[in-house]
Structure formats: C-alpha cells, structure tokens
Enzyme design. Structure first.
Site, PDB file in Angstrom:
ATOM      1  N   ILE A  87       0.848  -1.189   0.000  1.00  0.00           N
ATOM      2  CA  ILE A  87       0.000   0.000   0.000  1.00  0.00           C
ATOM      3  C   ILE A  87       0.883   1.237   0.000  1.00  0.00           C
ATOM      4  O   ILE A  87       1.775   1.376   0.843  1.00  0.00           O
ATOM      5  CB  ILE A  87      -0.937   0.004   1.230  1.00  0.00           C
ATOM      6  CG1 ILE A  87      -1.826  -1.243   1.196  1.00  0.00           C
ATOM      7  CG2 ILE A  87      -1.777   1.279   1.269  1.00  0.00           C
ATOM      8  CD1 ILE A  87      -2.567  -1.499   2.483  1.00  0.00           C
ATOM      9  N   CYS A  88       0.644   2.110  -0.957  1.00  0.00           N
ATOM     10  CA  CYS A  88       1.413   3.342  -1.090  1.00  0.00           C
ATOM     11  C   CYS A  88       0.791   4.407  -0.194  1.00  0.00           C
ATOM     12  O   CYS A  88      -0.223   5.003  -0.532  1.00  0.00           O
ATOM     13  CB  CYS A  88       1.420   3.801  -2.547  1.00  0.00           C
ATOM     14  SG  CYS A  88       2.353   5.315  -2.827  1.00  0.00           S
ATOM     15  N   MET A  89       1.414   4.605   0.974  1.00  0.00           N
ATOM     16  CA  MET A  89       0.918   5.585   1.931  1.00  0.00           C
ATOM     17  C   MET A  89       2.066   6.029   2.814  1.00  0.00           C
ATOM     18  O   MET A  89       2.753   5.192   3.410  1.00  0.00           O
ATOM     19  CB  MET A  89      -0.199   4.965   2.769  1.00  0.00           C
ATOM     20  CG  MET A  89      -0.854   5.913   3.726  1.00  0.00           C
ATOM     21  SD  MET A  89      -2.221   5.078   4.557  1.00  0.00           S
ATOM     22  CE  MET A  89      -2.594   6.277   5.792  1.00  0.00           C
TER      23      MET A  89
END
Length: 163
Positions: A87-89
């Site tokens: 997850i890109c966060m």
C-alpha cells in the site's frame, strides 16, 4: 495490547481483527465496509466480496516504527494498492516521525486517508490473475521501491519517464 483493544472498539462499525497464530505482532484485519460511493464498494457488491483482508506485521520497536501492511485478498489493482498488495501511503514508511513522540496509533491508520488509498483500487477480474495470491516477498520489494521513489521525489506522483 493497547492497540488491539483500541481497534476492537471499531469492530462494530467496519473492521475486525484476528491475531495470526495468537501473536500480538501479526494481525489479519478485515475491512467489512469502505466508502459506499466508491468503485471498490461497487466491486465488492458485484463480486459478493464480504471484506478486504489486510495483514499487519509489527516491528519490535512499534509504535516508533510503523507496521508492514499489505492487502491479502481480494486481489486489488490500480489506485494505491501495488504489486504484492503493498500500500502506497506515507504513514506506513519508517521515515515518518512518530506522532508527538508517542508513536503511531493503529486506529489512526484506519482513518479516511488510509481508506482513500484502498478505495481507489478495483477488484481484479482478469482471468487467471484474479485468483493469483499476493505474495509477501513481492509486497516488500514493491514497498521498498516505492519508498525509494518517494524519498527522491517527495510524496507526489513521479514523472512517467522515471517508471
């Protein structure tokens, strides 16, 4: 233990947590509901998907370093869910300082910003690919690569020419 108790309070609303092999450092989290106006919610209804299954693995120095989080199922594509379910966060990166010196709160991770990252994705329906499981190794490699990219460019979308 405190984090587990705090997140258990959300259980009635949209989330449930199960310990993996009774370990406080390895959780499976089921998101039973996402934004009902999102395409992901539409996909969940159309495919009879009851929940999005995530895995959180906590480091020894939590809450001063974030857990590693990835999507396990269903296989999502597009948006901010990347190869392996990474997850890109920014909140999930080790470079983000602990909030107020007290560390990261898991309940805070499931705020609207996090859910925004998920609801931008779609449930994969491509023959063959939709049944293929995400792998942890692939997720870790993808996450490591995205952190390098964002360290170089900041938390903006890099130019397409840079891959």
């Amino acid at each position: 233990m405190k984090e587990l108790q705090d997140i258990a309070r959300l259980s009635d609303r949209f989330i449930s947590v199960e310990l993996v092999d009774e370990s406080l450092f390895d959780w499976n989290v089921k998101l039973h509901q996402v934004d009902k106006d999102s395409v992901l919610w539409q996909d969940m209804k159309e495919t009879n998907t009851e929940y999005i299954l995530l895995n959180l693995t906590f480091p020894d120095n939590f809450p001063f370093s974030p857990p590693f989080m990835r999507v396990l199922s269903p296989r999502l594509e597009n948006g901010y869910v990347l190869d392996g379910g990474a997850i890109c966060m920014e909140l999930l990166t080790p470079r983000l300082p602990a909030a107020g010196g007290e560390g990261l709160c898991v309940v805070h991770m499931f705020n609207e910003g996090f859910l925004f990252c998920l609801v931008q994705g779609r449930i994969c329906r491509k023959a063959g690919k939709s049944k293929k499981s995400f792998s942890r190794k692939e997720a870790e490699a993808t996450f490591k690569s995205l952190v390098k990219t964002h360290e170089k460019y900041g938390w903006v979308t890099p130019p397409v020419s840079d891959g």
